[in-house]
Scaffold this motif. Structure first.
Motif, PDB file in Angstrom:
ATOM      1  N   ILE A 178       0.858  -1.190   0.000  1.00 37.81           N
ATOM      2  CA  ILE A 178       0.000   0.000   0.000  1.00 37.81           C
ATOM      3  C   ILE A 178       0.892   1.238   0.000  1.00 37.81           C
ATOM      4  O   ILE A 178       1.729   1.402   0.886  1.00 37.81           O
ATOM      5  N   LEU A 179       0.722   2.089  -0.996  1.00 42.94           N
ATOM      6  CA  LEU A 179       1.531   3.301  -1.085  1.00 42.94           C
ATOM      7  C   LEU A 179       0.967   4.350  -0.135  1.00 42.94           C
ATOM      8  O   LEU A 179      -0.095   4.919  -0.364  1.00 42.94           O
ATOM      9  N   SER A 180       1.678   4.579   0.953  1.00 37.68           N
ATOM     10  CA  SER A 180       1.196   5.515   1.977  1.00 37.68           C
ATOM     11  C   SER A 180       2.372   6.262   2.590  1.00 37.68           C
ATOM     12  O   SER A 180       3.462   5.698   2.740  1.00 37.68           O
ATOM     13  N   PRO A 181       2.166   7.518   2.956  1.00 38.28           N
ATOM     14  CA  PRO A 181       3.237   8.259   3.635  1.00 38.28           C
ATOM     15  C   PRO A 181       3.359   7.880   5.111  1.00 38.28           C
ATOM     16  O   PRO A 181       4.335   8.242   5.771  1.00 38.28           O
ATOM     17  N   TYR A 182       2.372   7.159   5.655  1.00 34.09           N
ATOM     18  CA  TYR A 182       2.320   6.883   7.089  1.00 34.09           C
ATOM     19  C   TYR A 182       2.810   5.466   7.407  1.00 34.09           C
ATOM     20  O   TYR A 182       2.529   4.516   6.669  1.00 34.09           O
ATOM     21  N   LEU A 183       3.532   5.329   8.525  1.00 33.75           N
ATOM     22  CA  LEU A 183       3.985   4.011   8.968  1.00 33.75           C
ATOM     23  C   LEU A 183       2.789   3.115   9.260  1.00 33.75           C
ATOM     24  O   LEU A 183       2.727   1.974   8.815  1.00 33.75           O
ATOM     25  N   VAL A 184       1.830   3.622  10.017  1.00 34.02           N
ATOM     26  CA  VAL A 184       0.602   2.880  10.314  1.00 34.02           C
ATOM     27  C   VAL A 184      -0.458   3.325   9.314  1.00 34.02           C
ATOM     28  O   VAL A 184      -0.864   4.489   9.307  1.00 34.02           O
TER      29      VAL A 184
ATOM     30  N   ARG B 216      -3.769   1.795   6.388  1.00 31.79           N
ATOM     31  CA  ARG B 216      -4.662   0.703   5.999  1.00 31.79           C
ATOM     32  C   ARG B 216      -5.394   1.076   4.719  1.00 31.79           C
ATOM     33  O   ARG B 216      -5.508   2.253   4.367  1.00 31.79           O
ATOM     34  N   ARG B 217      -5.882   0.060   4.041  1.00 32.24           N
ATOM     35  CA  ARG B 217      -6.711   0.286   2.861  1.00 32.24           C
ATOM     36  C   ARG B 217      -8.171   0.218   3.295  1.00 32.24           C
ATOM     37  O   ARG B 217      -8.682  -0.850   3.626  1.00 32.24           O
TER      38      ARG B 217
ATOM     39  N   LYS C 102      -8.200  14.396   7.257  1.00 27.44           N
ATOM     40  CA  LYS C 102      -7.253  13.385   6.809  1.00 27.44           C
ATOM     41  C   LYS C 102      -6.575  13.874   5.539  1.00 27.44           C
ATOM     42  O   LYS C 102      -7.237  14.236   4.571  1.00 27.44           O
ATOM     43  N   ASP C 103      -5.242  13.892   5.554  1.00 29.65           N
ATOM     44  CA  ASP C 103      -4.527  14.377   4.380  1.00 29.65           C
ATOM     45  C   ASP C 103      -4.181  13.252   3.412  1.00 29.65           C
ATOM     46  O   ASP C 103      -3.598  13.493   2.352  1.00 29.65           O
ATOM     47  N   HIS C 104      -4.533  12.008   3.783  1.00 24.71           N
ATOM     48  CA  HIS C 104      -4.310  10.883   2.875  1.00 24.71           C
ATOM     49  C   HIS C 104      -5.317   9.789   3.176  1.00 24.71           C
ATOM     50  O   HIS C 104      -5.660   9.546   4.345  1.00 24.71           O
ATOM     51  N   TRP C 105      -5.782   9.126   2.139  1.00 23.19           N
ATOM     52  CA  TRP C 105      -6.858   8.158   2.304  1.00 23.19           C
ATOM     53  C   TRP C 105      -6.451   6.926   3.109  1.00 23.19           C
ATOM     54  O   TRP C 105      -7.298   6.181   3.598  1.00 23.19           O
ATOM     55  N   THR C 106      -5.142   6.692   3.267  1.00 25.34           N
ATOM     56  CA  THR C 106      -4.685   5.522   4.024  1.00 25.34           C
ATOM     57  C   THR C 106      -4.479   5.822   5.510  1.00 25.34           C
ATOM     58  O   THR C 106      -4.196   4.910   6.283  1.00 25.34           O
ATOM     59  N   LYS C 107      -4.590   7.073   5.901  1.00 20.36           N
ATOM     60  CA  LYS C 107      -4.331   7.441   7.298  1.00 20.36           C
ATOM     61  C   LYS C 107      -5.393   6.859   8.224  1.00 20.36           C
ATOM     62  O   LYS C 107      -6.581   6.870   7.919  1.00 20.36           O
ATOM     63  N   VAL C 108      -4.959   6.375   9.363  1.00 21.86           N
ATOM     64  CA  VAL C 108      -5.854   5.819  10.369  1.00 21.86           C
ATOM     65  C   VAL C 108      -6.105   6.900  11.428  1.00 21.86           C
ATOM     66  O   VAL C 108      -5.155   7.472  11.962  1.00 21.86           O
ATOM     67  N   ASP C 109      -7.369   7.180  11.712  1.00 21.38           N
ATOM     68  CA  ASP C 109      -7.628   8.186  12.747  1.00 21.38           C
ATOM     69  C   ASP C 109      -7.739   7.515  14.115  1.00 21.38           C
ATOM     70  O   ASP C 109      -7.874   6.288  14.222  1.00 21.38           O
TER      71      ASP C 109
END
Length: 368
Positions: A257-263, A265-266, A276-283
């Motif tokens: 999964i191409l994400s800027p965040y270590l943690v 998810r898709r 959320k600045d990216h769709w993969t970010k977990v809140d």
């Protein structure tokens, strides 16, 4: 004519209520004719009665305001002003602002339509009563500040929230056990396992774990600016040395999964959400729910009450405990005060001095 300020004995009391130091009792002065009434020595009862009487005598104030072309300000309306003008300069963390949002929603639902000057101690006490001790005290503290600002603007005569009594908070949530956290991790999805591993090794808070980015990994270090303390103090500028254990955890964060965040998810539906600045970010709220689901699936801590069940936040305490048990310094990696952090404060972050720490906790018993 400006009214004479109240003396020390009468400060904090509603208008028309006075404390008789000689007798040790309270008395009320009827505003229509100045007649005095003895209210006894019970401060709470005297204040409550004074508020009810003041409300009764002020019932015609809305008609006076109409003639004077003035409008009463409701709590809901003033909360909007409070959010727009008072909170932003404080530069509060997002998690704190989210808490304010929740409490404001509760306040608007119960007290929002009431004019500020007509809100009594009893009304606030009844609003706080059904809340848990922690929630009640949070809401009470916010209301005290709100009414302080409202009174300073002349929108209400006193601060009814300040005269309520805070609830006693008994810590009910228990600590994780090693066996319990291992069981939870085994039932967690991979992204949550990564979050658990990072929390154990780095001893950072939930929000800081979720804000960690791959770009923060530089020259053998993981740079972390703790969101809870970066504005208020300098116990939050950490330069965490990437040890073998931390490197292994970081490697597990790299997937397809191409994400800027270590943690990351898709999600089931790829959708940009506010905040959320990216769709993969977990809140944070999703992480909390996912952790609870994994805990329930693990079936650990059987026999414990729901309010005793430890959440993701308690992993930080587990981490510090394990560091101490291993004879290592977990306090510095947690972001507690150091001389370098004091230097940051003195320089007002013009030249940030990163506090170098080493994340060398062996979590093999969890991650295998």
């Amino acid at each position: 004519m400006v009214p004479r300020p109240r003396n020390k004995a009468n400060k904090g009391l509603p208008i028309n209520l006075y404390f008789d130091q000689r007798r040790g009792t309270f008395r009320y002065r009827r505003p229509t004719d100045g007649k005095w009434f003895q209210f006894g020595a019970d401060r709470g009862k005297a204040i409550d009665a004074a508020h009810q009487l003041n409300t009764t005598f002020l019932r015609g104030s809305d008609l006076v305001a109409l003639v004077l072309d003035e409008k009463s300000v409701t709590l809901s309306s003033f909360l909007a002003t409070y959010e727009q003008d008072i909170l932003p300069p404080r530069e509060l963390a997002k998690a704190t602002l989210d808490l304010y949002t929740v409490r404001f929603k509760q306040m608007r639902a119960t007290l929002g339509e009431h004019p500020l000057e007509q809100i009594t101690i009893r009304m606030i006490a009844e609003f706080l009563e059904p809340l848990t001790a922690r929630s009640s005290n949070q809401a009470r503290a916010i209301l005290i500040d709100v009414f302080n600002h409202a009174a300073a603007k002349g929108l209400c005569p006193d601060n009814p929230a300040a005269n309520t009594i805070p609830k006693i908070e008994k810590k009910q949530r228990k600590r994780h056990t090693v066996e319990g956290l291992k069981a939870i991790r085994s039932k967690a999805p991979l992204w949550l396992q990564n979050a658990i591993d990072l929390a154990l090794i780095t001893a950072q808070r939930r929000g800081d774990i979720l804000n960690m980015r791959f770009e923060d990994i530089k020259d053998g270090f993981l740079y972390v600016v703790q969101s809870k303390t970066e504005k208020a103090s300098d116990a939050g500028w950490l330069k965490i040395k990437i040890t073998e254990q931390l490197n292994a955890a970081l490697a597990r964060c790299r997937d397809d999964i191409l994400s800027p965040y270590l943690v990351h998810r898709r999600p089931e539906r790829k959708k940009e959400r506010e905040g959320k600045d990216h769709w993969t970010k977990v809140d944070e709220r999703f992480l909390t729910r996912a952790f609870k689901d994994a805990r329930d699936a693990a079936g650990c801590y059987s026999g414990w009450k729901e309010e005793e069940m430890p959440g993701f936040h308690e992993i930080r305490a587990m981490s510090l405990h394990l560091y101490k048990r291993a004879g290592k310094d977990g306090q510095r990696i947690a972001g507690h005060a150091t001389e370098n952090m004091t230097r940051n404060y003195q320089k007002d972050h013009a030249e940030v001095v990163w506090s170098e720490v080493e994340a060398d906790l062996d979590i093999g018993e969890f991650a295998g």
